[in-house]
Design a protein around this motif. Structure first.
Motif, PDB file in Angstrom:
ATOM      1  N   ASP A   1       0.853  -1.192   0.000  1.00 37.82           N
ATOM      2  CA  ASP A   1       0.000   0.000   0.000  1.00 37.82           C
ATOM      3  C   ASP A   1       0.888   1.241   0.000  1.00 37.82           C
ATOM      4  N   SER A   2       0.239   2.411  -0.115  1.00 36.16           N
ATOM      5  CA  SER A   2       0.996   3.653  -0.224  1.00 36.16           C
ATOM      6  C   SER A   2       1.782   3.951   1.048  1.00 36.16           C
ATOM      7  N   GLU A   3       1.230   3.612   2.201  1.00 36.72           N
ATOM      8  CA  GLU A   3       1.934   3.868   3.463  1.00 36.72           C
ATOM      9  C   GLU A   3       3.241   3.088   3.518  1.00 36.72           C
ATOM     10  N   SER A   4       3.185   1.815   3.146  1.00 38.08           N
ATOM     11  CA  SER A   4       4.399   0.983   3.129  1.00 38.08           C
ATOM     12  C   SER A   4       5.368   1.453   2.047  1.00 38.08           C
TER      13      SER A   4
ATOM     14  N   LEU B   1       5.787   4.473   0.933  1.00 37.41           N
ATOM     15  CA  LEU B   1       6.466   5.688   1.369  1.00 37.41           C
ATOM     16  C   LEU B   1       7.562   5.374   2.395  1.00 37.41           C
ATOM     17  N   LYS B   2       7.362   4.313   3.184  1.00 42.83           N
ATOM     18  CA  LYS B   2       8.414   3.886   4.106  1.00 42.83           C
ATOM     19  C   LYS B   2       9.633   3.393   3.322  1.00 42.83           C
TER      20      LYS B   2
ATOM     21  N   TYR C   1       8.826   8.172  -5.978  1.00 39.41           N
ATOM     22  CA  TYR C   1       7.681   7.380  -5.504  1.00 39.41           C
ATOM     23  C   TYR C   1       6.716   7.285  -6.679  1.00 39.41           C
TER      24      TYR C   1
ATOM     25  N   GLU D   1       2.335  -1.064  -4.992  1.00 35.29           N
ATOM     26  CA  GLU D   1       2.753   0.331  -4.884  1.00 35.29           C
ATOM     27  C   GLU D   1       4.277   0.338  -5.026  1.00 35.29           C
TER      28      GLU D   1
END
Length: 585
Positions: A183-186, A188-189, A403, A427
């Protein structure tokens, strides 16, 4: 270990591809000419480079730094084919890119089923498509994610005007990495992790660098950073906030909007106008403060009109002539439209240039209060709300992190099954470093009037041993002890040059240290510093601590001669002093 041993055996300034450099360099010699003259590279044709032993060793030293940091972060190395199928590039709408080297299919005499010439492959310029196709075959479950893979190999780009030697070529060595997340949260990490890795990599090179907000260009995605070495010879313009304590933001000229509020946003006295055509054939008239520069990227980001790139930089006369002629479909000028775009400083009190053609205002649309001009030095910084001012810096771009989101996974149908059994697209992020470009950039930024001046970790050799006579037993023992230091490459100069010639050659090659073993002071040997000193983060030089502790025991003294730092030390301890000196260089 084996690789290090092989390098020690064969890397030398005395190869069939090298020759003693002239005593004086030509005035205004380019870095590419310097690297060629010193036997590092040879340019076969414009944009094509042969790597000779010294250049290849320098390239590999840079690769080793990058490999170490990537593997330390858990990245997995792969190596993809350099030939890529057109089908996946067509799926992502990148096949029509004119920078691709396209290969004709030799099957059926290079023709498709209808008898037309067919080009079905290209030489890889980058690998977003291929790596996505690869990963989707193996990572079909969320349990196999996150994943970051990378490769370091040759890429190909059909540069129309290759220039600046290693900085812009048709064939180049590149490190490209790709992250895959659920997902986008992962994602971005992973993006932040790779930016931390990049910080460590560029820190290892010991040169000033800048991480700048950037436009993503043809790669795509919503967030990207460029990594630049700062230097006046750079071809890119960067803006850095001088409020270093609270901000210090940096961005390239295509990304940064100046803060124009209060006195800086006052009504412009006079406007300039620029004319373009839209993809629909309408006339686009852009008004902005006279004396400022228009930024086409900012016009695109407003998403008010689609500019036809073919008519974005033509003269006003050509644009207006085209606008006033009938379209191919027969549409007459009176059925076309005019779109006026007004920068925020174009206000009722601003003097506008006369409209160049007679046109009905009923078919004019005006958009006001737009941010359309480039930043310039002295503008207020928008990142800290005007607490700092923007300063111009020149940079050489050597890396870029993106990204991507699902830009590539969706068109390539690259997906996984999540913990609920639902199919979702990866992602993604992608991360590039121009490895061969780094050789050219570092050489360019560290050279001086004498020649090259490599940082110790990058230099093809860290030490030249220059002897006046045949080696004594103590010299032979010193060489044996140095050979046990696996992280250092050195040579004993056995060329027919005299002592002065050998010393000058080593300095021109950029080798950080020269150890001179003469007759007068023996068993003391002299170690000259060619390389630059780089203090540790706390501002100290580590060798000085050891110097205070061991100077008497090692008969170690430091002196300066015409700006050159020299160390005299007993030969029995030279192998301990040399690594200490290299650590700060």
């Amino acid at each position: 270990m084996l690789r290090t041993t092989i390098r020690k055996r064969f890397v030398s300034t005395q190869t069939p591809f090298s020759h003693p450099p002239p005593s004086k360099l030509k005035p205004n010699i380019t870095t590419t000419e310097l690297l060629t003259q010193l036997g590092y590279i040879r340019q076969a044709n414009a944009g094509l480079t042969h790597w000779l032993p010294l250049g290849l060793q320098t390239l590999r030293n840079i690769e080793d730094i990058i490999h170490f940091r990537l593997k330390q972060a858990g990245c997995i190395e792969v190596s993809l084919s350099s030939i890529s199928s057109s089908s996946i590039w067509q799926a992502t709408n990148r096949w029509e890119n004119n920078e691709l080297f396209k290969l004709a299919n030799n099957n059926n005499n290079g023709k498709d089923k209808d008898g037309n010439a067919s080009s079905e492959f290209c030489l890889a310029a980058t690998a977003e498509e291929e790596v996505t196709e690869l990963v989707k075959k193996y990572c079909k479950s969320y349990r196999r994610l996150p994943l970051i893979v990378y490769q370091m190999n040759r890429k190909y780009r059909n540069e129309q005007r290759p220039r600046s030697g290693l900085l812009r070529g048709r064939e180049f060595v590149m490190k490209d990495a790709y992250s895959f997340d659920i997902d986008s949260e992962s994602a971005l990490k992973s993006f932040e992790l790779m930016n931390e890795v990049y910080y460590k990599i560029f820190k290892d090179f010991k040169l000033d660098f800048i991480k700048a907000n950037a436009d993503s260009g043809s790669i795509g995605g919503d967030l990207s950073y460029e990594w630049h070495f700062a230097g006046e010879s750079g071809e890119d313009t960067l803006f850095v906030c001088d409020n270093t304590e609270e901000c210090g933001a940096a961005a390239n000229i295509e990304k940064l909007h100046p803060l124009r509020e209060n006195e800086q946003a006052k009504c412009a006295d006079e406007a300039s106008a620029r004319y373009m055509l839209s993809t629909e054939g309408d006339l686009v008239a852009v008004y902005y403060p006279k004396g400022r520069s228009l930024n086409l990227k900012f016009i695109e980001s407003e998403d008010l009109v689609d500019i036809d790139p073919r008519w974005a930089d033509k003269s006003a006369e050509k644009v207006l002539n085209k606008f006033q002629t009938n379209n191919e479909d027969g549409t007459e000028m009176q059925f076309k439209n005019v779109v006026r775009l007004m920068d925020k400083q174009i206000q009722p009190g601003t003097k506008l240039p006369d409209f160049p053609i007679d046109f009905s205002r009923s078919r004019m649309t005006t958009f006001e209060n737009l941010d359309l001009v480039e930043a310039q030095e002295g503008d207020l910084c928008s990142s800290c709300n005007g607490k700092g001012h923007l300063k111009v810096k020149k940079g050489i771009e050597v890396g870029h992190t993106f990204y991507l989101g699902t830009k590539y996974s969706e068109p390539l149908n690259a997906s996984y099954i999540d913990h609920l059994g639902k199919r979702k697209f990866y992602e993604m992020g992608c991360y590039g470093i121009g490895v061969s470009r780094l050789v050219g950039a570092i050489a360019d930024l560290t050279r001086d009037k004498l020649g090259l001046r490599w940082p110790a970790k990058i230099a093809p050799l860290q030490l030249s041993i220059i002897t006046a006579t045949d080696p004594k037993p103590q010299v032979t023992k010193l060489i044996e002890r140095l050979q046990e230091q696996r992280d250092m490459l050195f040579e004993v100069d056995t060329s027919t040059l005299g002592m002065g010639g050998k010393l000058m050659k080593s300095k021109k090659m950029g080798i950080p240290l020269q150890m001179i073993i003469g007759e007068n002071n023996f068993p003391l040997v002299e170690i000259e510093l060619r390389g630059q000193r780089f203090p540790t983060d706390n501002g100290e030089y580590e060798y000085l601590k050891k110097f205070e502790e061991k100077k008497d025991e090692w008969q170690w003294s430091i002196l300066e001669d015409k700006g050159t730092e020299k160390h005299l030390v007993h030969i029995d301890f030279a192998d301990q002093v040399i690594p200490l000196l290299l650590k700060d260089m």
